[in-house]
Design a protein around this motif. Structure first.
Motif, PDB file in Angstrom:
ATOM      1  N   PHE A   1       3.624  -4.384 -17.400  1.00  0.00           N
ATOM      2  CA  PHE A   1       2.271  -4.016 -16.998  1.00  0.00           C
ATOM      3  C   PHE A   1       2.122  -2.495 -17.032  1.00  0.00           C
ATOM      4  CE2 PHE A   1       2.338  -7.956 -14.044  1.00  0.00           C
ATOM      5  CZ  PHE A   1       1.987  -8.775 -15.101  1.00  0.00           C
ATOM      6  N   GLY A   2       0.980  -2.036 -17.491  1.00  0.00           N
ATOM      7  CA  GLY A   2       0.708  -0.610 -17.565  1.00  0.00           C
ATOM      8  C   GLY A   2      -0.169  -0.128 -16.423  1.00  0.00           C
ATOM      9  N   PHE A   3      -0.109   1.177 -16.169  1.00  0.00           N
ATOM     10  CA  PHE A   3      -0.957   1.770 -15.134  1.00  0.00           C
ATOM     11  C   PHE A   3      -1.116   3.261 -15.418  1.00  0.00           C
ATOM     12  CE2 PHE A   3       3.337   2.408 -13.592  1.00  0.00           C
ATOM     13  CZ  PHE A   3       3.322   3.676 -13.032  1.00  0.00           C
ATOM     14  N   ILE A   4      -2.123   3.840 -14.803  1.00  0.00           N
ATOM     15  CA  ILE A   4      -2.336   5.288 -14.805  1.00  0.00           C
ATOM     16  C   ILE A   4      -1.967   5.811 -13.420  1.00  0.00           C
ATOM     17  CG2 ILE A   4      -4.050   7.138 -15.059  1.00  0.00           C
ATOM     18  CD1 ILE A   4      -3.429   5.814 -17.701  1.00  0.00           C
ATOM     19  N   LYS A   5      -1.483   7.052 -13.369  1.00  0.00           N
ATOM     20  CA  LYS A   5      -0.968   7.603 -12.112  1.00  0.00           C
ATOM     21  C   LYS A   5      -2.101   7.964 -11.145  1.00  0.00           C
ATOM     22  CE  LYS A   5       3.617   8.968 -13.559  1.00  0.00           C
ATOM     23  NZ  LYS A   5       4.699   9.920 -13.310  1.00  0.00           N
ATOM     24  N   LEU A   6      -2.568   6.930 -10.470  1.00  0.00           N
ATOM     25  CA  LEU A   6      -3.619   7.035  -9.460  1.00  0.00           C
ATOM     26  C   LEU A   6      -3.226   6.159  -8.275  1.00  0.00           C
ATOM     27  CD1 LEU A   6      -6.584   6.572 -11.932  1.00  0.00           C
ATOM     28  CD2 LEU A   6      -6.226   8.640 -10.571  1.00  0.00           C
ATOM     29  N   THR A   7      -3.699   6.514  -7.086  1.00  0.00           N
ATOM     30  CA  THR A   7      -3.298   5.746  -5.910  1.00  0.00           C
ATOM     31  C   THR A   7      -3.803   4.315  -5.957  1.00  0.00           C
ATOM     32  OG1 THR A   7      -5.205   6.585  -4.665  1.00  0.00           O
ATOM     33  CG2 THR A   7      -3.136   7.758  -4.401  1.00  0.00           C
ATOM     34  N   ASP A   8      -4.878   4.046  -6.724  1.00  0.00           N
ATOM     35  CA  ASP A   8      -5.386   2.681  -6.735  1.00  0.00           C
ATOM     36  C   ASP A   8      -4.596   1.751  -7.647  1.00  0.00           C
ATOM     37  OD1 ASP A   8      -6.397   3.463  -9.240  1.00  0.00           O
ATOM     38  OD2 ASP A   8      -8.443   3.683  -8.501  1.00  0.00           O
ATOM     39  N   MET A   9      -3.465   2.237  -8.208  1.00  0.00           N
ATOM     40  CA  MET A   9      -2.549   1.304  -8.854  1.00  0.00           C
ATOM     41  C   MET A   9      -1.644   0.635  -7.819  1.00  0.00           C
ATOM     42  SD  MET A   9       0.803   2.516  -8.652  1.00  0.00           S
ATOM     43  CE  MET A   9       1.565   1.582  -9.959  1.00  0.00           C
ATOM     44  N   ALA A  10      -1.872   0.954  -6.540  1.00  0.00           N
ATOM     45  CA  ALA A  10      -0.993   0.522  -5.454  1.00  0.00           C
ATOM     46  C   ALA A  10      -0.682  -0.969  -5.447  1.00  0.00           C
ATOM     47  CB  ALA A  10      -1.586   0.944  -4.106  1.00  0.00           C
ATOM     48  N   PRO A  11      -1.631  -1.883  -5.702  1.00  0.00           N
ATOM     49  CA  PRO A  11      -1.250  -3.296  -5.676  1.00  0.00           C
ATOM     50  C   PRO A  11      -0.112  -3.643  -6.636  1.00  0.00           C
ATOM     51  CG  PRO A  11      -3.629  -3.102  -5.575  1.00  0.00           C
ATOM     52  CD  PRO A  11      -3.097  -1.720  -5.843  1.00  0.00           C
ATOM     53  N   LEU A  12      -0.054  -2.983  -7.788  1.00  0.00           N
ATOM     54  CA  LEU A  12       1.046  -3.235  -8.716  1.00  0.00           C
ATOM     55  C   LEU A  12       2.375  -2.753  -8.134  1.00  0.00           C
ATOM     56  CD1 LEU A  12      -0.545  -2.281 -12.155  1.00  0.00           C
ATOM     57  CD2 LEU A  12       0.376  -4.521 -11.533  1.00  0.00           C
ATOM     58  N   ALA A  13       2.385  -1.526  -7.629  1.00  0.00           N
ATOM     59  CA  ALA A  13       3.623  -0.975  -7.063  1.00  0.00           C
ATOM     60  C   ALA A  13       4.099  -1.795  -5.872  1.00  0.00           C
ATOM     61  CB  ALA A  13       3.404   0.485  -6.661  1.00  0.00           C
ATOM     62  N   VAL A  14       3.164  -2.193  -5.016  1.00  0.00           N
ATOM     63  CA  VAL A  14       3.529  -2.964  -3.826  1.00  0.00           C
ATOM     64  C   VAL A  14       4.028  -4.359  -4.208  1.00  0.00           C
ATOM     65  CG1 VAL A  14       2.595  -4.070  -1.749  1.00  0.00           C
ATOM     66  CG2 VAL A  14       2.063  -1.666  -2.249  1.00  0.00           C
TER      67      VAL A  14
ATOM     68  N   GLU B   1       7.272 -15.110  -7.327  1.00  0.00           N
ATOM     69  CA  GLU B   1       6.584 -15.992  -8.267  1.00  0.00           C
ATOM     70  C   GLU B   1       7.428 -16.286  -9.504  1.00  0.00           C
ATOM     71  OE1 GLU B   1       3.782 -17.495  -7.624  1.00  0.00           O
ATOM     72  OE2 GLU B   1       3.585 -16.471  -5.694  1.00  0.00           O
ATOM     73  N   GLY B   2       8.676 -15.787  -9.517  1.00  0.00           N
ATOM     74  CA  GLY B   2       9.531 -16.002 -10.677  1.00  0.00           C
ATOM     75  C   GLY B   2       9.230 -15.072 -11.833  1.00  0.00           C
ATOM     76  N   LEU B   3       8.546 -13.954 -11.544  1.00  0.00           N
ATOM     77  CA  LEU B   3       8.138 -13.001 -12.586  1.00  0.00           C
ATOM     78  C   LEU B   3       9.038 -11.772 -12.552  1.00  0.00           C
ATOM     79  CD1 LEU B   3       4.271 -13.151 -12.041  1.00  0.00           C
ATOM     80  CD2 LEU B   3       5.590 -14.347 -13.803  1.00  0.00           C
ATOM     81  N   PHE B   4       9.590 -11.418 -13.693  1.00  0.00           N
ATOM     82  CA  PHE B   4      10.405 -10.222 -13.832  1.00  0.00           C
ATOM     83  C   PHE B   4       9.545  -9.164 -14.512  1.00  0.00           C
ATOM     84  CE2 PHE B   4      13.512 -13.819 -14.395  1.00  0.00           C
ATOM     85  CZ  PHE B   4      13.847 -13.861 -13.051  1.00  0.00           C
ATOM     86  N   VAL B   5       9.080  -8.222 -13.714  1.00  0.00           N
ATOM     87  CA  VAL B   5       8.041  -7.289 -14.153  1.00  0.00           C
ATOM     88  C   VAL B   5       8.604  -5.892 -14.339  1.00  0.00           C
ATOM     89  CG1 VAL B   5       5.900  -6.143 -13.420  1.00  0.00           C
ATOM     90  CG2 VAL B   5       6.147  -8.617 -13.146  1.00  0.00           C
ATOM     91  N   THR B   6       8.190  -5.247 -15.415  1.00  0.00           N
ATOM     92  CA  THR B   6       8.420  -3.825 -15.629  1.00  0.00           C
ATOM     93  C   THR B   6       7.072  -3.120 -15.531  1.00  0.00           C
ATOM     94  OG1 THR B   6      10.283  -4.254 -17.115  1.00  0.00           O
ATOM     95  CG2 THR B   6       9.258  -2.084 -17.256  1.00  0.00           C
ATOM     96  N   LEU B   7       7.006  -2.036 -14.777  1.00  0.00           N
ATOM     97  CA  LEU B   7       5.789  -1.232 -14.657  1.00  0.00           C
ATOM     98  C   LEU B   7       5.964   0.055 -15.445  1.00  0.00           C
ATOM     99  CD1 LEU B   7       5.029  -1.679 -10.838  1.00  0.00           C
ATOM    100  CD2 LEU B   7       4.135  -3.009 -12.765  1.00  0.00           C
ATOM    101  N   GLU B   8       4.996   0.359 -16.299  1.00  0.00           N
ATOM    102  CA  GLU B   8       5.083   1.546 -17.145  1.00  0.00           C
ATOM    103  C   GLU B   8       3.832   2.407 -17.016  1.00  0.00           C
ATOM    104  OE1 GLU B   8       7.859  -0.210 -20.792  1.00  0.00           O
ATOM    105  OE2 GLU B   8       5.872   0.618 -21.209  1.00  0.00           O
ATOM    106  N   ALA B   9       4.018   3.675 -16.616  1.00  0.00           N
ATOM    107  CA  ALA B   9       2.905   4.625 -16.606  1.00  0.00           C
ATOM    108  C   ALA B   9       2.467   4.892 -18.046  1.00  0.00           C
ATOM    109  CB  ALA B   9       3.324   5.922 -15.931  1.00  0.00           C
ATOM    110  N   GLN B  10       1.150   5.013 -18.241  1.00  0.00           N
ATOM    111  CA  GLN B  10       0.579   5.247 -19.569  1.00  0.00           C
ATOM    112  C   GLN B  10      -0.028   6.652 -19.636  1.00  0.00           C
ATOM    113  OE1 GLN B  10       0.847   2.469 -21.968  1.00  0.00           O
ATOM    114  NE2 GLN B  10       2.271   2.090 -20.272  1.00  0.00           N
ATOM    115  N   ALA B  11      -0.091   7.192 -20.844  1.00  0.00           N
ATOM    116  CA  ALA B  11      -0.545   8.575 -21.012  1.00  0.00           C
ATOM    117  C   ALA B  11      -2.027   8.743 -20.714  1.00  0.00           C
ATOM    118  CB  ALA B  11      -0.246   9.038 -22.436  1.00  0.00           C
ATOM    119  N   ASN B  12      -2.825   7.753 -21.069  1.00  0.00           N
ATOM    120  CA  ASN B  12      -4.266   7.829 -20.833  1.00  0.00           C
ATOM    121  C   ASN B  12      -4.845   6.422 -20.941  1.00  0.00           C
ATOM    122  OD1 ASN B  12      -4.995   7.320 -23.699  1.00  0.00           O
ATOM    123  ND2 ASN B  12      -4.171   9.382 -24.030  1.00  0.00           N
TER     124      ASN B  12
END
Length: 453
Positions: free
Chosen positions: A30-43, A53-64
């Motif tokens: 899953f991708g995200f931009i560096k903003l505090t409202d990405m919080a649900p993903l980080a949490v 849920e049996g999900l193996f997730v990688t979180l990746e910051a995106q350039a834009n």
């Protein structure tokens, strides 16, 4: 990027029934931009909700935002923290054409409009003060209008930044300017700058670069999410003049976007990821935001937002700082679950579409039924409610916290909750557009620099 290693012990520690969901995919990026409202993903990652849920997730910051959208479309990312306008614009073919859907709205509020110190000093004489001498909020763009006129008389364009052409920030900045009598400019099929007939010239700057761009003098102000307004205060280079909570109380913000094909091909996986995100939102708001300081520590990590915890906490914990030292209580500046924040309301989608039409990104008149059809093709409360029902059945959420009987449309926004006092009713988009003094309406189109129709 987060690279995850899972041992046999970790896997066997997971509850057995959760692996019986017959997930179509269990490894997701899953991708995200560096903003505090990405919080649900980080949490959801840090609290183990994805793993539950049996999900193996990688979180990746995106350039834009464009790189992020392209990643979801080409399958490099299976989903992403998105601007609410992105799935809608892609689906109707404004910019990149692709059918993107959202089963989950990530938050309410969370943005601000900041101006440089020099512009602030020029605005201050036009702003009423309270008994203690501090500025009276909310601050109207009427206070900025004489400053813009002064710059124009000196032959200088008044430039401001926003994060993407279909961003909430673009539409909120335009809304604030227009409510104060300043024209933010039109788009046309031939001219996609958005600066046709503009008094204030808006251009794209990625969120983390906003403070540096302001400090360099390239722009005189900007609209962005946190922590980049508070960063300007901490750096001593700018002053936030209004939050979007003051602009429109509890306005919809980011969404979680996936392709329609992904949702159709992977219904169990889609429901599982939505469950994890709902649990994260509940955690962020439960017990009167009791977990926010822990959330701040999570977000301050370099792989997430990477700003100082003190800066992030300034808004995430229920306050907001305007001028240095002018800290005020704004308990709902960031809302992640209460007020049905996570439910993907059709009326939220319709508002974004009205703003696209208002400023010419939708070039021609569309019937009210068109707005409803597009909203229903992108926003998926059916998926959301399936996930919510599963959480309630598992004892992980409360029945009363979800709008089971909603038709997808909120009650009209009261005049007192929006800065220009114009009521918004998502069921009647064209009547709403007619009620706005600046902007396209009816059969009007842009031809060159002229409004016709």
């Amino acid at each position: 990027m987060r690279h995850l290693l899972y041992t046999f012990a970790t896997l066997t520690a997971l509850p057995g029934p959760l692996f019986a969901q017959d997930l179509e995919l269990d490894e997701l990026t899953f991708g995200f931009i560096k903003l505090t409202d990405m919080a649900p993903l980080a949490v959801a990652y840090e609290q183990g909700y994805f793993l539950d849920e049996g999900l193996f997730v990688t979180l990746e910051a995106q350039a834009n935002w464009k790189v992020l959208l392209d990643g979801v479309i080409d399958g490099t990312l299976q989903g992403a923290h998105m601007l609410a306008g992105q799935p809608l614009a892609a689906t109707i073919g404004f910019g990149t054409k692709a059918h993107i859907v959202t089963p989950f709205s990530m938050d309410l509020n969370g943005n601000g409009i900041t101006v440089s110190n020099a512009v602030w000093e020029e605005m201050k004489p036009n702003i009423p003060t309270m008994d203690d001498g501090r500025p009276q909020h909310p601050i109207s763009a009427e206070a900025l209008a004489p400053v813009v006129e002064k710059y124009r008389s000196e032959g200088k364009a008044f430039n401001m930044g926003m994060v993407f052409p279909v961003s909430t920030h673009n539409y909120e900045l335009r809304y604030w300017l227009a409510a104060g009598g300043l024209h933010p400019g039109y788009y046309s099929p031939e001219n996609v700058t958005g600066q046709i007939n503009a008094d204030v010239f808006l251009s794209v700057t990625p969120p983390p670069q906003m403070p540096a761009t302001l400090e360099a003098g390239t722009i005189y102000g900007y609209c962005v999410g946190e922590p980049w307004n508070q960063q300007a205060v901490f750096k001593g280079i700018g002053v936030p003049v209004i939050t979007d909570y003051e602009l429109w109380k509890n306005n919809p913000e980011k969404v979680f976007g996936i392709t329609a094909e992904f949702a159709e091909t992977n219904p169990n996986t889609t429901r599982a990821l939505t469950k994890a995100l709902i649990r994260a939102a509940i955690w962020l708001d439960e017990n009167d935001n009791a977990n926010r300081l822990e959330a701040v520590q999570i977000l301050s990590q370099p792989e997430y937002v990477g700003a100082d915890a003190e800066v992030i906490a300034n808004s995430m914990t229920g306050t907001f700082e305007y001028e240095k030292g002018d800290v005020r209580d704004v308990p709902d500046f960031n809302v992640f679950f209460r007020y049905n924040a996570t439910y993907p309301f059709y009326s939220d989608a319709v508002w974004y579409l009205t703003q696209m039409r208002r400023w010419g990104q939708i070039a021609e008149f569309k019937a009210d039924s068109w707005y409803d059809d597009v909203a229903k093709s992108v926003y998926r409360p059916d998926i959301y409610l399936e996930a919510a029902r599963a959480l309630v059945d598992d004892g992980l959420a409360n029945e009363a916290d979800f709008p089971w009987d909603s038709d997808g449309y909120k009650a009209p926004t009261p005049a007192a909750d929006i800065i220009d006092g114009v009521v918004y009713d998502g069921r009647t988009p064209n009547a709403y557009l007619e009620s706005l003094p600046i902007g396209l309406k009816g059969e009007q189109v842009i031809n060159g620099t002229d409004i016709q129709g």
